[in-house]
Motif scaffolding. Structure first.
Motif, short mmCIF file in Angstrom:
data_model
loop_
_atom_site.label_atom_id
_atom_site.label_comp_id
_atom_site.label_asym_id
_atom_site.label_seq_id
_atom_site.Cartn_x
_atom_site.Cartn_y
_atom_site.Cartn_z
N GLU A 284 -10.04 33.89 -17.59
CA GLU A 284 -10.06 32.50 -18.05
C GLU A 284 -8.77 32.10 -18.75
O GLU A 284 -8.36 30.94 -18.66
N ILE A 285 -8.12 33.05 -19.43
CA ILE A 285 -6.87 32.70 -20.13
C ILE A 285 -5.64 33.05 -19.29
O ILE A 285 -4.51 33.01 -19.78
N GLY A 286 -5.87 33.40 -18.03
CA GLY A 286 -4.77 33.65 -17.12
C GLY A 286 -4.19 35.04 -17.15
O GLY A 286 -3.09 35.27 -16.65
N ALA B 200 -7.23 36.32 -28.31
CA ALA B 200 -6.25 35.40 -28.90
C ALA B 200 -4.94 36.12 -29.18
O ALA B 200 -3.86 35.58 -28.93
N GLY B 201 -5.03 37.35 -29.68
CA GLY B 201 -3.82 38.14 -29.92
C GLY B 201 -3.07 38.44 -28.64
O GLY B 201 -1.84 38.36 -28.59
N LEU B 202 -3.81 38.78 -27.59
CA LEU B 202 -3.18 39.04 -26.28
C LEU B 202 -2.52 37.77 -25.73
O LEU B 202 -1.41 37.83 -25.19
N ALA B 203 -3.19 36.64 -25.87
CA ALA B 203 -2.63 35.37 -25.38
C ALA B 203 -1.32 35.07 -26.11
O ALA B 203 -0.33 34.67 -25.48
N GLU B 204 -1.30 35.26 -27.42
CA GLU B 204 -0.08 35.05 -28.20
C GLU B 204 1.01 36.04 -27.79
O GLU B 204 2.18 35.67 -27.66
N PHE B 205 0.63 37.29 -27.60
CA PHE B 205 1.58 38.32 -27.18
C PHE B 205 2.23 37.91 -25.85
O PHE B 205 3.46 37.94 -25.73
N TYR B 206 1.43 37.52 -24.88
CA TYR B 206 1.98 37.14 -23.58
C TYR B 206 2.76 35.83 -23.64
O TYR B 206 3.68 35.63 -22.84
N ALA B 207 2.45 34.97 -24.58
CA ALA B 207 3.19 33.71 -24.71
C ALA B 207 4.56 33.92 -25.35
O ALA B 207 5.50 33.18 -25.05
N HIS B 208 4.69 34.94 -26.21
CA HIS B 208 5.93 35.11 -26.98
C HIS B 208 6.73 36.37 -26.66
O HIS B 208 7.87 36.48 -27.12
#
Length: 168
Positions: A164-166, A10-18
């Motif tokens: 799965e999260i790209g 979840a932290g990585l997904a947020e990092f890559y999103a922002h």
């Protein structure tokens, strides 16, 4: 362990999103680790998330003599993990993360040895989990360490979740 690794995801997904700016402009590893730590902190309620943390309670973090990882930070090869998730005062060490940029062409052995040592259950300060992350512009390569070795089943599970999260 999957619960904690889901928080890392979840932290990585947020990092890559922002934080695409940092990756697109090829900023330094310390800038990346700081921003990743900010996003991880949101996932680990009740835990402290720090970068380059060099203490264990009142003691300075040092590996036993004879290990190949230097404890001399002046050489730029410190034992201090890039990011830790822990409880400072106790100390209670949950997670140590080593981050590399995909564009870093130096051999990864130093970071890998550090994670083996930091998760070694025979050391009084062992972290429960170690994570080696190679951050690319759009993807992450990783290994998960536990008990002083790469945990192959958990590494495979984590790699599949990244896909799965790209980010795989």
């Amino acid at each position: 362990m999957q619960t904690e690794m889901n928080k890392v995801l979840a932290g990585l997904a947020e990092f890559y999103a922002h934080e695409t700016f940092l990756l697109e402009k090829d900023l330094g590893e310390r800038a990346l680790t700081h921003r990743l730590a900010v996003h991880l902190e949101k996932q680990f309620s009740g835990w402290d998330v720090d970068c380059d943390y060099d203490k264990l309670g009142e003691r300075t973090l040092r590996l036993p003599h004879g290990t190949i990882v230097s404890t001399d930070d002046h050489l730029g090869k410190s034992v201090y993990p890039d990011i830790v998730v822990h409880q400072r005062a106790i100390p209670n060490n949950l997670l140590a993360i080593e981050v590399r940029k995909a564009s870093n062409h130096q051999p990864p052995e130093h970071d890998q040895h550090k994670l083996r040592a930091l998760t070694d259950p025979h050391l009084w300060f062992a972290y429960w989990i170690g994570v080696f992350l190679v951050l690319g512009k759009n993807s992450v390569v990783s290994d998960v360490y536990a008990g002083g070795v790469i945990d192959k089943p958990m590494s495979g599970w984590f790699s599949e979740r990244l896909k799965e999260i790209g980010l795989g």
